[in-house]
Scaffold this motif. Structure first.
Motif, PDB file in Angstrom:
ATOM      1  N   PRO A 191       0.830  -1.202   0.000  1.00  0.00           N
ATOM      2  CA  PRO A 191       0.000   0.000   0.000  1.00  0.00           C
ATOM      3  C   PRO A 191       0.865   1.252   0.000  1.00  0.00           C
ATOM      4  O   PRO A 191       1.786   1.367   0.810  1.00  0.00           O
ATOM      5  N   SER A 192       0.593   2.147  -0.946  1.00  0.00           N
ATOM      6  CA  SER A 192       1.322   3.409  -1.053  1.00  0.00           C
ATOM      7  C   SER A 192       2.820   3.202  -1.288  1.00  0.00           C
ATOM      8  O   SER A 192       3.635   4.031  -0.911  1.00  0.00           O
ATOM      9  N   GLN A 193       3.169   2.103  -1.933  1.00  0.00           N
ATOM     10  CA  GLN A 193       4.564   1.797  -2.256  1.00  0.00           C
ATOM     11  C   GLN A 193       4.807   2.070  -3.738  1.00  0.00           C
ATOM     12  O   GLN A 193       3.964   1.747  -4.575  1.00  0.00           O
ATOM     13  N   HIS A 194       5.950   2.652  -4.045  1.00  0.00           N
ATOM     14  CA  HIS A 194       6.240   3.092  -5.404  1.00  0.00           C
ATOM     15  C   HIS A 194       7.639   2.653  -5.826  1.00  0.00           C
ATOM     16  O   HIS A 194       8.498   2.381  -4.989  1.00  0.00           O
ATOM     17  N   GLU A 195       7.826   2.637  -7.153  1.00  0.00           N
ATOM     18  CA  GLU A 195       9.150   2.370  -7.708  1.00  0.00           C
ATOM     19  C   GLU A 195       9.377   3.262  -8.923  1.00  0.00           C
ATOM     20  O   GLU A 195       8.485   3.415  -9.762  1.00  0.00           O
ATOM     21  N   ILE A 196      10.555   3.853  -8.984  1.00  0.00           N
ATOM     22  CA  ILE A 196      11.022   4.552 -10.179  1.00  0.00           C
ATOM     23  C   ILE A 196      12.350   3.893 -10.547  1.00  0.00           C
ATOM     24  O   ILE A 196      13.323   3.989  -9.796  1.00  0.00           O
ATOM     25  N   ALA A 197      12.365   3.202 -11.673  1.00  0.00           N
ATOM     26  CA  ALA A 197      13.569   2.484 -12.100  1.00  0.00           C
ATOM     27  C   ALA A 197      14.456   3.410 -12.915  1.00  0.00           C
ATOM     28  O   ALA A 197      13.978   4.104 -13.823  1.00  0.00           O
ATOM     29  N   LEU A 198      15.745   3.423 -12.593  1.00  0.00           N
ATOM     30  CA  LEU A 198      16.700   4.313 -13.252  1.00  0.00           C
ATOM     31  C   LEU A 198      17.491   3.547 -14.310  1.00  0.00           C
ATOM     32  O   LEU A 198      17.934   2.414 -14.077  1.00  0.00           O
ATOM     33  N   ARG A 199      17.680   4.186 -15.448  1.00  0.00           N
ATOM     34  CA  ARG A 199      18.426   3.558 -16.533  1.00  0.00           C
ATOM     35  C   ARG A 199      19.881   3.336 -16.115  1.00  0.00           C
ATOM     36  O   ARG A 199      20.471   4.138 -15.383  1.00  0.00           O
ATOM     37  N   ALA A 200      20.468   2.260 -16.594  1.00  0.00           N
ATOM     38  CA  ALA A 200      21.845   1.939 -16.238  1.00  0.00           C
ATOM     39  C   ALA A 200      22.805   3.028 -16.700  1.00  0.00           C
ATOM     40  O   ALA A 200      22.648   3.613 -17.773  1.00  0.00           O
ATOM     41  N   SER A 201      23.793   3.288 -15.875  1.00  0.00           N
ATOM     42  CA  SER A 201      24.848   4.243 -16.211  1.00  0.00           C
ATOM     43  C   SER A 201      26.127   3.794 -15.529  1.00  0.00           C
ATOM     44  O   SER A 201      26.133   2.843 -14.744  1.00  0.00           O
TER      45      SER A 201
END
Length: 440
Positions: A191-201
């Motif tokens: 609940p109310s948990q999020h993810e923003i995946a970042l491109r590899a660098s």
């Protein structure tokens, strides 16, 4: 990469003038990965770019004691970015810093230096790139005083269930303004948990990006009066927050992990690198899961991997190598780790496996949570430490962790973490009172 990303001190000066930047924040981290910052006015920028800025390091966790506390923060021009949550008029920018001694040598207690040193070993082994992509998860709560979620949504849920959609959108836009490329964003399983995946660098930028990501998420949450947390396990009975970490070595600008003629699509480099992760996983656990709370997440039944094995499809394994992928995915780190130290130890473990020719065991394609303890023992499948106390004692015996961190940081890290475990161990919890007080 945005066209105005700077490369040199002159680029920084030009951008400060062009964007009417009034203040520049200098960022660095302590041994635990907590972001530290101080600001200089633009009139001091030339001197700071040339000579750095002196400060007292004795109050920074893991840095030197007061009698040898003079430090110099040397800004890295390539990390210059304007902070999008600050006003446009007389704006504010930031640069990450490398910490040096007054003599100008790299400071052994600087986490950024630990990662740079690991990258030097990589280059000495004729690799030219260590690419890291991360998927850090976090929770949004009503305020910082409790864990009341904003919604009861689940994985990939949309619209009304996902009360944080608009704020997550603003966060993604801000990250892109900061020069961080985003792969995907969505509501996670809790609940109310999020993810923003970042491109590899490249690993150093990837670690800087994790630090920037965490403060950006928090800034946009607090603007709404909410509290964002990267605490690994804030809610009992729900999934914790992980940071699936994708790793790849390159040689000559080309992926070094793949061999299409291999049964699993892995080159000797790829096999050795993954074998290094598996062999040293228990030693590294105190780095990639460094808090007491981290081990409330690393338990069977909540998607977090605890068994030391690899697979191509099975997400219960510690390491996953998706079919036809040119990278490996390590599923055990959490988003509250120090990314500089985490990426450094993961790289060193992989290089160790390549250099010493570690043999990669067969993949485990069955659900490891469904195996009995006897079955796991028969298959030789180890388990990650169950507590921070256990993890720290295993790390304290690790030659690899000592070599990666250096003696000064290693000793301070072990000391700090042993104290954290001791402070936790002597607590009398509500659970104990509820369970034992009435009957004992």
């Amino acid at each position: 990469m945005p066209a105005d990303r700077p490369r040199t001190a002159d680029d920084v000066r030009a951008l400060v003038e062009e964007r009417n930047i009034r203040f520049i924040r200098f960022w660095f981290t302590d041994i635990l990965g907590q972001l530290k910052s101080f600001g200089v006015g633009r009139e001091k920028l030339d001197e700071a770019l040339e000579h750095g800025v002196s400060f007292d390091g004795s109050s920074i966790t893991g840095f030197n004691p007061v009698e040898e506390s003079d430090m110099v923060a040397m800004p890295d021009p390539e990390t210059f970015a304007v902070l999008p949550w600050r006003p446009d008029e007389q704006g504010v920018a930031r640069m990450f810093c490398d910490i040096r001694t007054p003599e100008g040598t790299p400071y052994e207690g600087d986490p950024r230096h630990v990662l740079r040193r690991a990258l030097q070993r990589m280059e000495a082994m004729d690799f030219d790139g260590f690419e890291v992509g991360v998927e850090p998860e976090y929770f949004l709560f009503r305020d910082r005083h409790g864990t009341k979620p904003l919604d009861e949504g689940g994985y990939f849920d949309l619209t009304t269930l996902d009360a944080g959609t608009d704020v997550r959108r603003e966060t993604v836009l801000a990250l892109e303004q900061l020069g961080i490329q985003v792969e995907t964003s969505h509501h996670e399983g809790g609940p109310s948990q999020h993810e923003i995946a970042l491109r590899a660098s490249h690993a150093l930028k990837a670690a800087d990006d994790v630090m920037t990501y965490r403060i950006t998420v928090k800034e946009y949450a607090i603007h709404e009066g909410w509290h964002a947390t990267f605490m690994p396990k804030p809610l009992e009975g729900e999934n914790g927050s992980g940071m699936h970490t994708h790793l790849q070595l390159t040689r000559g600008g080309v992926d070094a992990f793949t061999d299409e003629n291999d049964a699993y699509g892995l080159s000797a480099v790829g096999r050795g690198f993954i074998a290094g992760q598996l062999r040293h996983a228990r030693e590294l656990s105190a780095i990639f899961a460094q808090w007491v709370n981290s081990y409330k997440r690393l338990v069977p039944g909540f998607e977090a991997p605890v068994y030391v094995a690899w697979s191509r499809r099975n997400r219960s394994a510690l390491v996953r190598v998706p079919p036809r992928a040119s990278h490996m995915e390590l599923r055990c780190p959490d988003p509250a780790c120090n990314p500089y130290l985490t990426f450094a130890v993961l790289l060193q473990a992989g290089l160790e496996g390549i250099e010493k020719g570690y043999e990669l065991p067969e993949p485990m394609e069955k659900n490891l949570y469904h195996l009995s303890p006897d079955d796991r023992r028969r298959l030789g499948i180890e388990q990650l430490p169950e507590t921070l106390g256990e993890a720290v004692e295993i790390a304290s015996e690790s030659e690899l962790v000592l070599r990666t961190l250096g003696e000064h940081m290693f000793n301070r890290f072990i000391e700090i973490k042993r104290q954290e475990w001791e402070d936790y161990r002597v607590q009398v919890t509500r659970w104990e009172l509820d369970r034992y007080l009435p009957v004992l």
